[in-house]
Design an enzyme around this catalytic site. Structure first.
Site, PDB file in Angstrom:
ATOM      1  CD  GLU A   1      33.805  46.304  36.077  1.00 30.99           C
ATOM      2  OE1 GLU A   1      33.866  46.521  37.331  1.00 30.99           O
ATOM      3  OE2 GLU A   1      34.235  45.071  35.689  1.00 30.99           O
TER       4      GLU A   1
ATOM      5  CE  LYS B   1      41.278  43.681  41.437  1.00 28.39           C
ATOM      6  NZ  LYS B   1      41.263  44.315  40.352  1.00 28.39           N
TER       7      LYS B   1
HETATM    8  N1  PXG Z   1      36.283  46.991  38.254  1.00 28.24           N
HETATM    9  C1  PXG Z   1      37.345  46.514  37.738  1.00 28.24           C
HETATM   10  C2  PXG Z   1      37.183  45.667  36.629  1.00 28.24           C
HETATM   11  C3  PXG Z   1      38.707  46.610  38.555  1.00 28.24           C
HETATM   12  O1  PXG Z   1      39.734  45.962  38.013  1.00 28.24           O
HETATM   13  C4  PXG Z   1      37.640  47.853  40.259  1.00 28.24           C
HETATM   14  C5  PXG Z   1      36.314  47.761  39.511  1.00 28.24           C
HETATM   15  C6  PXG Z   1      37.422  48.534  41.632  1.00 28.24           C
HETATM   16  O2  PXG Z   1      37.494  47.663  42.651  1.00 28.24           O
HETATM   17  P1  PXG Z   1      37.865  48.092  44.302  1.00 28.24           P
HETATM   18  O3  PXG Z   1      37.794  47.035  44.985  1.00 28.24           O
HETATM   19  O4  PXG Z   1      39.435  48.460  43.995  1.00 28.24           O
HETATM   20  O5  PXG Z   1      37.085  49.012  44.588  1.00 28.24           O
HETATM   21  C7  PXG Z   1      38.820  47.154  39.825  1.00 28.24           C
HETATM   22  C8  PXG Z   1      39.971  47.354  40.756  1.00 28.24           C
HETATM   23  C9  PXG Z   1      44.495  50.117  36.998  1.00 28.24           C
HETATM   24  C10 PXG Z   1      43.826  49.279  37.891  1.00 28.24           C
HETATM   25  O6  PXG Z   1      45.393  50.138  36.766  1.00 28.24           O
HETATM   26  C11 PXG Z   1      42.602  49.186  38.467  1.00 28.24           C
HETATM   27  C12 PXG Z   1      42.021  48.006  39.302  1.00 28.24           C
HETATM   28  C13 PXG Z   1      42.928  46.884  39.687  1.00 28.24           C
HETATM   29  C14 PXG Z   1      44.349  46.929  39.288  1.00 28.24           C
HETATM   30  C15 PXG Z   1      44.827  48.245  38.163  1.00 28.24           C
HETATM   31  O7  PXG Z   1      43.402  51.012  36.534  1.00 28.24           O
HETATM   32  N2  PXG Z   1      40.902  48.374  39.944  1.00 28.24           N
END
Ligand code: PXG
Length: 308
Positions: A201, A168
């Protein structure tokens, strides 16, 4: 500076007339003083890692899991965080306290720090840690009832040996390019395929397919982040009697599913109404999606690291 300028008044995202406190490297500073150098490699190269975390009902949800993932992301990019996981967790809780957060969204960022104008990360002396505790509303509330229209996009998810999607990192251009395609097509979210053409995803969420009593989601090697909401939903689904598996999925599996939903810390659980103009099920979030959404919210309210 006038008082109204000094105090951020974005009533859609935060309480009116409060000055946000931002954690930077051990200090809690007013948001107007929350500044990072233009020579920080986080800005110059997207060189850093982050987490998006939620607080529900006075507790930080899955804090340990988020901090673990932060450290794994940092390890993968050879970024040293000069704090322990426990210290980072405490700093997250302290930042929530400083902003009187009960329910909110926390952004935890670690950048490579100040370096030269060259790429060399080893010339950056110390990583910078920033924590913002505020709020987020990713999609309009009505979309949780109606479902989200999405498309698949041409921008493919990073190859695992380019920037591994399990990291991330602060370099989200891959996802931003996908999001641009989605928005240019008139929708708010998209599905990204991996370089082999399998479903990876969404641009900021994981994806699930429901068929009968079975839930499937792509394994991380297909280009999915090890989503913390994804893992929670998998556990809740097993407890609710569904069978859950990680499967290699193609667009066909999405188009022909009974239900499709997305999961993420910011989005939580949101049903998909249609993909590439194929309606999913009856074109509204299905019963499994809605049930898991309820289970998720009930679980999140009751579990987490207490803020006070
Ligand atoms: N895939 C990706 C590429 C993400 O960035 C998730 C899955 C979901 O992971 P979690 O651990 O949160 O269940 C993420 C996380 C946005 C935004 O503005 C989204 C994320 C992070 C920062 C901003 O859409 N998602």
């Amino acid at each position: 500076m006038m008082e109204s300028e000094e105090k951020r008044g974005d009533k859609h995202t935060r309480e009116f007339f409060t000055v946000m406190k931002v954690y930077i490297n051990g200090s809690m500073v007013d948001e107007k003083n929350a500044k990072i150098s233009v020579f920080d490699h986080g800005l110059l190269y997207g060189d850093g890692v982050f987490e998006g975390i939620r607080a529900y009902n006075g507790k930080v949800f899955k804090l340990e899991e988020h901090v673990d993932r932060l450290f794994r992301s940092a390890k993968a990019i050879a970024l040293e965080i000069d704090k322990t996981p426990d210290q980072i967790s405490s700093a997250v809780v302290d930042t929530c306290n400083a902003n009187e957060i009960n329910d909110g969204y926390i952004r935890l960022i670690v950048t490579r720090g100040v370096g030269t104008l060259g790429l060399n990360p080893y010339l950056c002396k110390e990583s910078q840690i920033v924590i913002i505790a505020s709020a987020i509303q990713l999609y309009p509330v009505e979309l949780y009832e109606k479902g989200l229209s999405i498309v698949t996009v041409g921008t493919m998810r990073n190859h695992a040996e380019a920037i591994n999607p399990r990291i991330k990192s602060l370099n989200y251009l891959n996802n931003v390019l996908a999001k641009i395609e989605a928005i240019n097509s008139g929708v708010m979210e998209c599905i990204m395929l991996n370089p082999q053409g399998y479903v990876a995803e969404a641009s900021g969420d994981n994806v699930f397919v429901v068929r009968g009593n079975t839930l499937s989601t792509p394994p991380s090697w297909c280009g999915a982040l090890d989503g913390i909401t994804r893992a929670t939903v998998m556990d809740l689904a097993v407890s609710a009697g569904y069978s859950v598996s990680e499967d290699v999925l193609t667009r066909y599996d999405l188009y022909t599913a009974d239900e499709v939903f997305l999961t993420g810390t910011a989005a939580e659980i949101i049903g998909v109404s249609d993909i590439d103009r194929r309606s999913i099920g009856d074109g509204r979030p299905g019963p499994v999606t809605l049930k898991l959404g309820e289970h998720f919210h009930a679980f999140a309210r009751e579990n987490g690291t207490p803020i006070r």
